[in-house]
Design an enzyme around this catalytic site. Structure first.
Site, PDB file in Angstrom:
ATOM      1  CD  GLU A 268       2.455   2.508  -8.750  1.00 15.45           C
ATOM      2  OE1 GLU A 268       1.896   3.535  -7.685  1.00 15.45           O
ATOM      3  OE2 GLU A 268       2.621   2.180  -9.387  1.00 15.45           O
ATOM      4  CD1 TRP A 271       5.643   5.334  -7.901  1.00 11.63           C
ATOM      5  CD2 TRP A 271       5.659   7.573  -7.681  1.00 11.63           C
ATOM      6  NE1 TRP A 271       5.442   6.134  -9.959  1.00 11.63           N
ATOM      7  CE2 TRP A 271       5.612   6.885  -9.231  1.00 11.63           C
ATOM      8  CE3 TRP A 271       5.985   8.452  -7.520  1.00 11.63           C
ATOM      9  CZ2 TRP A 271       5.727   8.391 -10.663  1.00 11.63           C
ATOM     10  CZ3 TRP A 271       5.916   9.584  -8.153  1.00 11.63           C
ATOM     11  CH2 TRP A 271       6.225   9.643  -9.950  1.00 11.63           C
ATOM     12  CD1 TRP A 300      -4.018  28.393  -6.207  1.00 10.41           C
ATOM     13  CD2 TRP A 300      -4.897  27.650  -7.294  1.00 10.41           C
ATOM     14  NE1 TRP A 300      -2.624  27.449  -6.247  1.00 10.41           N
ATOM     15  CE2 TRP A 300      -3.123  26.734  -7.265  1.00 10.41           C
ATOM     16  CE3 TRP A 300      -5.306  26.339  -8.565  1.00 10.41           C
ATOM     17  CZ2 TRP A 300      -2.627  26.226  -7.975  1.00 10.41           C
ATOM     18  CZ3 TRP A 300      -4.749  25.204  -9.507  1.00 10.41           C
ATOM     19  CH2 TRP A 300      -3.240  25.009  -8.330  1.00 10.41           C
ATOM     20  CG  ASN A 335      -2.711   5.604  -7.755  1.00 11.33           C
ATOM     21  OD1 ASN A 335      -2.480   7.001  -7.271  1.00 11.33           O
ATOM     22  ND2 ASN A 335      -1.836   5.615  -8.896  1.00 11.33           N
ATOM     23  CD1 TRP A 353      -0.904  22.891  -5.102  1.00 11.23           C
ATOM     24  CD2 TRP A 353      -1.379  22.058  -3.118  1.00 11.23           C
ATOM     25  NE1 TRP A 353       0.027  23.976  -3.995  1.00 11.23           N
ATOM     26  CE2 TRP A 353       0.339  22.867  -2.937  1.00 11.23           C
ATOM     27  CE3 TRP A 353      -1.014  20.747  -2.159  1.00 11.23           C
ATOM     28  CZ2 TRP A 353       1.036  23.345  -2.522  1.00 11.23           C
ATOM     29  CZ3 TRP A 353       0.473  21.146  -1.205  1.00 11.23           C
ATOM     30  CH2 TRP A 353       1.357  21.964  -1.240  1.00 11.23           C
ATOM     31  CD1 TRP A 376      -3.705  15.610  -2.876  1.00 13.97           C
ATOM     32  CD2 TRP A 376      -4.573  16.925  -3.826  1.00 13.97           C
ATOM     33  NE1 TRP A 376      -5.076  15.359  -2.262  1.00 13.97           N
ATOM     34  CE2 TRP A 376      -5.566  15.820  -3.593  1.00 13.97           C
ATOM     35  CE3 TRP A 376      -5.045  18.199  -4.911  1.00 13.97           C
ATOM     36  CZ2 TRP A 376      -6.480  16.172  -3.629  1.00 13.97           C
ATOM     37  CZ3 TRP A 376      -5.863  17.953  -4.796  1.00 13.97           C
ATOM     38  CH2 TRP A 376      -7.445  16.967  -4.486  1.00 13.97           C
TER      39      TRP A 376
HETATM   40  C1  LIG Z   1      -4.006  13.139  -4.727  1.00 10.27           C
HETATM   41  C2  LIG Z   1      -3.747  11.908  -4.112  1.00 10.27           C
HETATM   42  C3  LIG Z   1      -3.520  11.648  -2.988  1.00 10.27           C
HETATM   43  C4  LIG Z   1      -3.220  10.493  -2.005  1.00 10.27           C
HETATM   44  N1  LIG Z   1      -2.692  10.197  -1.319  1.00 10.27           N
HETATM   45  C5  LIG Z   1      -2.127   9.160  -0.254  1.00 10.27           C
HETATM   46  C6  LIG Z   1      -2.018   8.852   1.064  1.00 10.27           C
HETATM   47  O1  LIG Z   1      -2.527   9.841   2.127  1.00 10.27           O
HETATM   48  N2  LIG Z   1      -2.036   7.673   1.443  1.00 10.27           N
HETATM   49  C7  LIG Z   1      -1.318   6.946   0.309  1.00 10.27           C
HETATM   50  O2  LIG Z   1      -1.119   5.866   0.850  1.00 10.27           O
HETATM   51  N3  LIG Z   1      -1.169   7.111  -1.112  1.00 10.27           N
HETATM   52  C8  LIG Z   1      -1.316   8.389  -1.093  1.00 10.27           C
HETATM   53  N4  LIG Z   1      -1.335   8.189  -2.619  1.00 10.27           N
HETATM   54  C9  LIG Z   1      -1.119   6.967  -3.287  1.00 10.27           C
HETATM   55  C10 LIG Z   1      -2.302   6.075  -3.956  1.00 10.27           C
HETATM   56  O3  LIG Z   1      -3.353   6.634  -4.715  1.00 10.27           O
HETATM   57  C11 LIG Z   1      -2.464   5.182  -3.014  1.00 10.27           C
HETATM   58  O4  LIG Z   1      -1.826   4.632  -2.133  1.00 10.27           O
HETATM   59  C12 LIG Z   1      -3.075   3.973  -3.586  1.00 10.27           C
HETATM   60  O5  LIG Z   1      -4.244   3.963  -4.217  1.00 10.27           O
HETATM   61  C13 LIG Z   1      -3.519   2.652  -2.016  1.00 10.27           C
HETATM   62  O6  LIG Z   1      -3.992   1.518  -2.611  1.00 10.27           O
HETATM   63  P1  LIG Z   1      -3.223   0.254  -2.537  1.00 10.27           P
HETATM   64  O7  LIG Z   1      -2.867   0.088  -1.386  1.00 10.27           O
HETATM   65  O8  LIG Z   1      -4.625  -1.083  -3.245  1.00 10.27           O
HETATM   66  O9  LIG Z   1      -2.154   0.301  -3.883  1.00 10.27           O
HETATM   67  P2  LIG Z   1      -1.538  -0.518  -4.464  1.00 10.27           P
HETATM   68  O10 LIG Z   1      -1.599   0.295  -6.351  1.00 10.27           O
HETATM   69  O11 LIG Z   1      -1.867  -1.920  -4.001  1.00 10.27           O
HETATM   70  O12 LIG Z   1       0.201  -0.168  -4.481  1.00 10.27           O
HETATM   71  C14 LIG Z   1       0.945  -0.437  -2.864  1.00 10.27           C
HETATM   72  C15 LIG Z   1       1.395   0.074  -1.825  1.00 10.27           C
HETATM   73  O13 LIG Z   1       2.242   1.178  -2.938  1.00 10.27           O
HETATM   74  C16 LIG Z   1       2.481   2.412  -2.035  1.00 10.27           C
HETATM   75  N5  LIG Z   1       1.339   3.844  -3.407  1.00 10.27           N
HETATM   76  C17 LIG Z   1       1.142   3.586  -4.422  1.00 10.27           C
HETATM   77  N6  LIG Z   1       0.493   3.959  -5.256  1.00 10.27           N
HETATM   78  C18 LIG Z   1       0.900   5.048  -4.639  1.00 10.27           C
HETATM   79  C19 LIG Z   1       2.003   6.298  -4.870  1.00 10.27           C
HETATM   80  N7  LIG Z   1       1.201   7.653  -6.229  1.00 10.27           N
HETATM   81  N8  LIG Z   1       2.571   7.371  -4.481  1.00 10.27           N
HETATM   82  C20 LIG Z   1       2.829   6.634  -3.647  1.00 10.27           C
HETATM   83  N9  LIG Z   1       2.999   5.431  -3.101  1.00 10.27           N
HETATM   84  C21 LIG Z   1       1.814   4.766  -3.728  1.00 10.27           C
HETATM   85  C22 LIG Z   1       0.439   2.514  -1.050  1.00 10.27           C
HETATM   86  O14 LIG Z   1       1.519   2.122  -0.122  1.00 10.27           O
HETATM   87  C23 LIG Z   1       1.038   1.467  -1.563  1.00 10.27           C
HETATM   88  O15 LIG Z   1      -0.658   1.146  -1.133  1.00 10.27           O
HETATM   89  C24 LIG Z   1      -2.619   9.231  -3.171  1.00 10.27           C
HETATM   90  C25 LIG Z   1      -2.343   9.659  -4.709  1.00 10.27           C
HETATM   91  C26 LIG Z   1      -2.521  10.753  -5.135  1.00 10.27           C
HETATM   92  C27 LIG Z   1      -2.688  11.075  -6.640  1.00 10.27           C
END
Ligand SMILES: Cc1cc2nc3c(=O)[nH]c(=O)nc-3n(C[C@H](O)[C@H](O)[C@H](O)COP(=O)(O)OP(=O)(O)OC[C@H]3O[C@@H](n4cnc5c(N)ncnc54)[C@H](O)[C@@H]3O)c2cc1C
Length: 456
Positions: A268, A271, A300, A335, A353, A376
């Site tokens: 993650e 990502w 759209w 997420n 989107w 997105w």
């Molecule tokens: C439509 C959409 C919009 C999103 N917008 C954002 C946003 O504005 N800011 C944001 O930080 N994340 C975003 N995410 C990614 C992800 O949803 C969040 O990072 C995550 O839910 C944060 O929760 P956590 O810290 O408990 O994540 P954990 O699951 O603990 O992951 C650890 C860290 O990894 C990173 N991470 C995790 N998943 C992703 C991912 N899919 N993409 C990129 N980084 C990731 C984050 O920095 C997160 O804190 C988005 C995902 C989607 C599908």
């Protein structure tokens, strides 16, 4: 000679290459440019604004302990920064400025303008887990697909494990700090830890206790199965290198195994890096363009009443509505629900989107341009390595799989508290709760037709 460290989205004192370099270069001052008008323009969420102010306050206190004077200057907008920075350097006899490199196109242009405006060096240092120029294919081109990117990144990081820098030594006796006043509408972010120590505790607890269960728990919104470090990572209160180092300390070699739970969490973090390198190598995505150019032709439907229902959590699809209400009430969304709600907006309501992207940026405490845009465009099937257009989440199935007993749904939709089974996941005629605003099957077919149109 005095050095200056310029803080941006890196509001910490540990593992801060620019701060360490400035302290090593001589007595040092610190600066942060608050671009209030720009924050307003971008519609920053009130909860994020509060979190930012708390993070700045915590940083100010940390720098005061190190005896480093810290100025927060309201520059209103990026375009004023070069001149204000040059004036500041002149006023304080600054000989060199250090900052971390920011990789979005506007930020890079601002930095280029600063270099021109200054008569002294501005040194930009890498703050990535893996810099976009290093995480490339053998021929130097950028990855467009996550899995090979992550393989390459993992291998590189294993060979060159990133060093976590210590906090610099105090350069003078501790000084007092002043209270940073609110800069616009705020909403309480107190449940989110913000001091470096508190965030490190959060990281340690996650890596020691929950990283091993991450794979099993991460998809269930009712379970506290993810780290919730996203707000701290977005403002740089903690660095991804600190996250990786702690994960390795607690979980050892498992980190490098993408199939292990710890490796899954590391994925993650990758990502996050992946979307940063997408924004760096393909700057059109930062300018509001789809990565897949042909998807700009998608027609759209953009019905305003549907958008309003989605925003309000009133679509009649419980898992979508619970997610949107979680966002509205807490400024954060799980997420799994970000994926489900984003997919629903684009593929069931056929709304651009970019509308959803903007709404998330205006609501999220962890708003991060690259990750949000990446998420997105993934959901809308317009991005790099996006979900194929014909893969359309069925919101009812998602609900049954990831919140079978409705524990999460009931938390945010009290109207459904007494229901279970099919009646909960596909409610009909429930007092106070809307009927489904669209039919799943019909919406799915319309979506396929919309994409088919641009493929013909
Ligand atoms: C439509 C959409 C919009 C999103 N917008 C954002 C946003 O504005 N800011 C944001 O930080 N994340 C975003 N995410 C990614 C992800 O949803 C969040 O990072 C995550 O839910 C944060 O929760 P956590 O810290 O408990 O994540 P954990 O699951 O603990 O992951 C650890 C860290 O990894 C990173 N991470 C995790 N998943 C992703 C991912 N899919 N993409 C990129 N980084 C990731 C984050 O920095 C997160 O804190 C988005 C995902 C989607 C599908």
């Amino acid at each position: 000679m005095t050095a200056l460290v310029w803080f941006r989205n890196d509001l910490r004192s540990l593992d801060h290459a620019a701060l360490s370099a400035a302290v090593a270069a001589g007595p040092c001052r610190a600066i942060y440019f608050l671009c209030q008008a720009q924050l307003d323009e971008h519609g920053i969420a009130p909860i994020r604004r509060h979190y930012l102010r708390r993070a700045l306050q915590a940083l100010a206190e940390q720098l005061a302990e190190l005896g480093i004077p810290f100025d927060i200057i309201d520059a209103a907008h990026f375009r004023h920064v070069p001149k204000m920075l040059a004036d500041y350097c002149q006023q304080y006899g600054i000989a060199q400025v250090f900052a971390h490199e920011e990789l979005l196109v506007d930020e890079m242009q601002r930095d280029a303008a600063c270099k021109q405006a200054l008569s002294i060096p501005l040194t930009l240092l890498d703050d990535c887990l893996i810099h976009p120029s290093l995480g490339t294919k053998d021929d130097g081109s950028a990855y467009k697909v996550f899995t090979p990117y992550s393989r390459r990144a993992r291998q590189r990081l294993r060979e060159h494990f990133p060093r976590v820098l210590p906090r610099p030594q105090a350069q003078a006796a501790a000084t007092a700090t002043t209270r940073i006043e609110a800069f616009g509408e705020e909403r309480d972010s107190d449940p989110w830890p913000v001091t470096e120590n508190a965030v490190l505790d959060q990281l340690r607890e996650f890596c020691a206790q929950r990283a091993v269960k991450y794979s099993d728990q991460r998809n269930f919104p009712a379970v506290d199965g993810t780290s919730r470090l996203s707000a701290a990572l977005a403002l740089g209160v903690i660095s991804p290198r600190q996250c990786l180092a702690r994960l390795q300390l607690e979980c050892g070699e498992a980190v490098w195994d993408a199939k292990s739970s710890a490796g899954n969490w590391f994925n993650e973090l990758l990502w996050r890096e992946f979307y940063r390198q997408v924004a760096f190598h393909f700057p059109q995505v930062v300018k509001g363009r789809a990565f897949q150019a042909d998807t700009e032709r998608l027609r759209w439907r953009n019905k305003r009443e549907h958008f309003a229902a989605w925003q309000a959590g009133e679509t009649g699809y419980p898992i979508v509505d619970a997610g949107m209400r979680q966002l509205a009430q807490t400024g954060w969304m799980h997420n799994r629900l970000r994926m489900v709600t984003a997919s629903f907006l684009c593929k069931h309501l056929h709304i651009d989107w970019r509308w959803g992207e903007r709404h998330f940026l205006e609501q999220l405490i962890d708003a991060d341009f690259a990750s949000n845009n990446g998420g997105w465009q993934w959901a809308a099937s317009t991005g790099t390595d996006a979900v194929p257009y014909f893969r359309i989440f069925n919101p009812t199935t998602q609900s049954q799989r990831f919140d079978a007993d409705g524990e999460f749904i009931k938390q945010f939709i009290p109207e459904l508290r007494e229901l279970s089974g099919k009646a909960l996941h596909q409610p009909e005629n429930v007092a106070g709760y809307p009927q489904a605003i669209v039919d799943h099957k019909e919406s799915r077919e319309t979506c396929l037709a919309l994409f088919q149109e641009i493929r013909d």
